[in-house]
Design an enzyme around this catalytic site. Structure first.
Site, mmCIF file in Angstrom:
data_model
loop_
_atom_site.group_PDB
_atom_site.id
_atom_site.type_symbol
_atom_site.label_atom_id
_atom_site.label_comp_id
_atom_site.label_asym_id
_atom_site.label_seq_id
_atom_site.Cartn_x
_atom_site.Cartn_y
_atom_site.Cartn_z
ATOM 1 N N ARG A 166 -8.696 8.546 -8.638
ATOM 2 C CA ARG A 166 -9.040 8.854 -7.240
ATOM 3 C C ARG A 166 -7.796 9.309 -6.475
ATOM 4 O O ARG A 166 -6.733 8.735 -6.575
ATOM 5 C CB ARG A 166 -9.635 7.613 -6.578
ATOM 6 C CG ARG A 166 -10.063 7.804 -5.111
ATOM 7 C CD ARG A 166 -9.004 7.391 -4.125
ATOM 8 N NE ARG A 166 -9.478 7.406 -2.744
ATOM 9 C CZ ARG A 166 -8.687 7.246 -1.684
ATOM 10 N NH1 ARG A 166 -7.397 7.070 -1.858
ATOM 11 N NH2 ARG A 166 -9.184 7.260 -0.474
ATOM 12 N N THR A 199 -4.474 7.752 8.606
ATOM 13 C CA THR A 199 -4.504 6.578 7.745
ATOM 14 C C THR A 199 -5.928 6.037 7.749
ATOM 15 O O THR A 199 -6.718 6.355 8.632
ATOM 16 C CB THR A 199 -3.512 5.513 8.241
ATOM 17 O OG1 THR A 199 -3.563 4.379 7.365
ATOM 18 C CG2 THR A 199 -3.808 5.058 9.658
ATOM 19 N N GLY A 200 -6.233 5.230 6.754
ATOM 20 C CA GLY A 200 -7.584 4.684 6.661
ATOM 21 C C GLY A 200 -8.318 5.262 5.461
ATOM 22 O O GLY A 200 -7.684 5.767 4.531
ATOM 23 N N THR A 246 1.530 6.949 0.187
ATOM 24 C CA THR A 246 0.599 5.828 0.006
ATOM 25 C C THR A 246 0.356 5.554 -1.468
ATOM 26 O O THR A 246 0.512 6.441 -2.308
ATOM 27 C CB THR A 246 -0.753 6.175 0.680
ATOM 28 O OG1 THR A 246 -1.572 5.015 0.696
ATOM 29 C CG2 THR A 246 -1.464 7.293 -0.024
ATOM 30 N N THR A 248 -0.853 2.944 4.188
ATOM 31 C CA THR A 248 -0.200 4.246 4.223
ATOM 32 C C THR A 248 0.783 4.357 5.379
ATOM 33 O O THR A 248 0.469 3.953 6.497
ATOM 34 C CB THR A 248 -1.283 5.319 4.459
ATOM 35 O OG1 THR A 248 -2.211 5.238 3.401
ATOM 36 C CG2 THR A 248 -0.712 6.704 4.570
ATOM 37 N N SER A 258 0.796 -1.231 0.000
ATOM 38 C CA SER A 258 0.000 0.000 0.000
ATOM 39 C C SER A 258 0.824 1.275 0.000
ATOM 40 O O SER A 258 0.290 2.365 0.220
ATOM 41 C CB SER A 258 -0.965 0.005 1.185
ATOM 42 O OG SER A 258 -1.930 0.993 0.986
HETATM 43 N N1 ASP Z 1 -5.607 7.153 3.628
HETATM 44 C C1 ASP Z 1 -5.217 6.490 2.418
HETATM 45 C C2 ASP Z 1 -6.135 6.895 1.308
HETATM 46 O O1 ASP Z 1 -7.316 7.041 1.541
HETATM 47 C C3 ASP Z 1 -5.198 5.015 2.470
HETATM 48 C C4 ASP Z 1 -5.023 4.377 3.791
HETATM 49 O O2 ASP Z 1 -4.416 4.947 4.681
HETATM 50 O O3 ASP Z 1 -5.509 3.246 3.941
HETATM 51 O O4 ASP Z 1 -5.677 6.989 0.200
#
Ligand code: ASP
Length: 331
Positions: free
Chosen positions: A220, A243-244, A210, A192, A85
């Site tokens: 996106r 993150t997320g 990320t 990330t 990721s």
């Molecule tokens: N925050 C990152 C995104 O939405 C991905 C992640 O941290 O899982 O691109």
């Protein structure tokens, strides 16, 4: 010359401000603890943060700046092909393209970022150059690639055979449904990396990089390259990174919110928690997703909070580099 804030800190430490209520009221940092934790401190998201933290500390030991430290630290994660990721080996979008987002901020308040960048192993370094060499903060897609190539970066195929295989297997159902905490699964899915550092002089830097959510729509862009969403640093206060599921972080400008809450007296932990509660309040339909924040203040106090359990972070402080499980809204 003693600047105003230093004067206020010293005066507060000496107990002088309790006799000067007007001054105390005027100081927005009044509630930030004046007790320093061990510096330097480095905090970063997920298991891969351990190696990144160690790299940051090596940079500090070699005399590097806090911006050097945060950049070089997350470059370690970007170069790990097993990390699916971030950087090379990152899972592609639904059309099979690995597209990268990254940002960086320094103690001078300067910021740089890139988004939707392809075929460059170290988007964070391109982000740093955007910060250093251009009058802009963010470059996107083809323009970011052109800028990188003009500045000596080389194109590289970032889609590893393993990531291609995962994408082809995903294509069979093509169901876009980000999985909670896939980052720390034993099959080495990761996420990330957001990393914050405070050097021994209390200067703060941060970086976030990320490949975004796996199998996202082509084009996106997530929260990670958006200054204030995926990353924010204010050298007077502290820093935060996220993150997320980026959409939830973008809609609440999460990292900026965390820093502003710390400015108004919250501890890093309280600030991260309140940013998660904001998501719960504003975006109730999406609370089954994961979001995690980490934060550090100028004195080296750290905190974290996530929506779902399972989020963890790496903390280097007082000579120890260790993983910590975050508190979460749902348990
Ligand atoms: N925050 C990152 C995104 O939405 C991905 C992640 O941290 O899982 O691109």
């Amino acid at each position: 010359m003693l600047n105003r804030r230093k004067f206020l800190e010293k005066a507060a430490a000496a107990g002088i401000l309790s006799f000067v209520p007007g001054l105390l009221k005027a100081n927005p940092l009044k509630n930030i603890s004046l007790k320093k934790k061990g510096l330097p401190v480095v905090i970063s998201t997920w298991n891969h943060g351990i190696e990144a933290n160690a790299a940051a500390i090596r940079i500090f030991e070699a005399g590097g700046s806090v911006v050097d430290a945060v950049e070089k630290a997350v470059m370690v994660t970007e170069s790990d092909p097993e990390n699916t990721s971030v950087g090379i080996g990152g899972y592609p979008d639904r059309d099979g393209f690995v597209t990268l987002d990254a940002s960086i901020m320094g103690p001078d308040g300067n910021a740089g970022s890139v988004c939707f960048l392809q075929e460059i192993e170290h988007p964070v370094s391109v982000a740093r150059l955007v910060m250093k060499k251009t009058p802009h903060v963010m470059l996107a897609g083809e323009g970011a690639l052109q800028f990188a190539l003009e500045n000596g970066f080389e194109k590289k195929n970032l889609l590893t055979p393993e990531s291609e295989k995962a994408w082809k297997s995903w294509l069979k159902k093509s169901n876009y449904d980000p999985v909670i905490n896939w980052e720390n699964e034993p099959n080495k899915y990761h996420d990330t990396i957001g990393l914050l550092a405070v050097d021994k002089n209390s200067n703060i830097g941060g970086a976030c990089t990320t490949s975004g959510l796996a199998f996202k729509m082509h084009g996106r862009v997530g929260d990670s390259p958006i200054i204030g969403a995926g990353l924010y640093v204010d050298n007077e206060v502290g820093g935060a990174t996220a993150t997320g599921v980026g959409e939830l972080v973008m809609k609440t400008l999460g990292s900026f919110l965390v820093v502003e809450l710390m400015r108004n007296g919250r501890t890093p932990n309280e600030a991260c928690k309140e940013a998660v509660l904001r998501i719960v309040k504003k975006d109730p339909e999406n609370v089954k997703r994961q979001v995690g924040f980490i934060a550090v203040n100028k004195n080296g106090e750290t905190g974290a909070f996530s929506l779902q359990k399972g989020f963890n972070y790496a903390l280097f402080q007082n000579g120890e580099n260790r993983m910590i499980d975050s508190e979460s809204y749902y348990n």
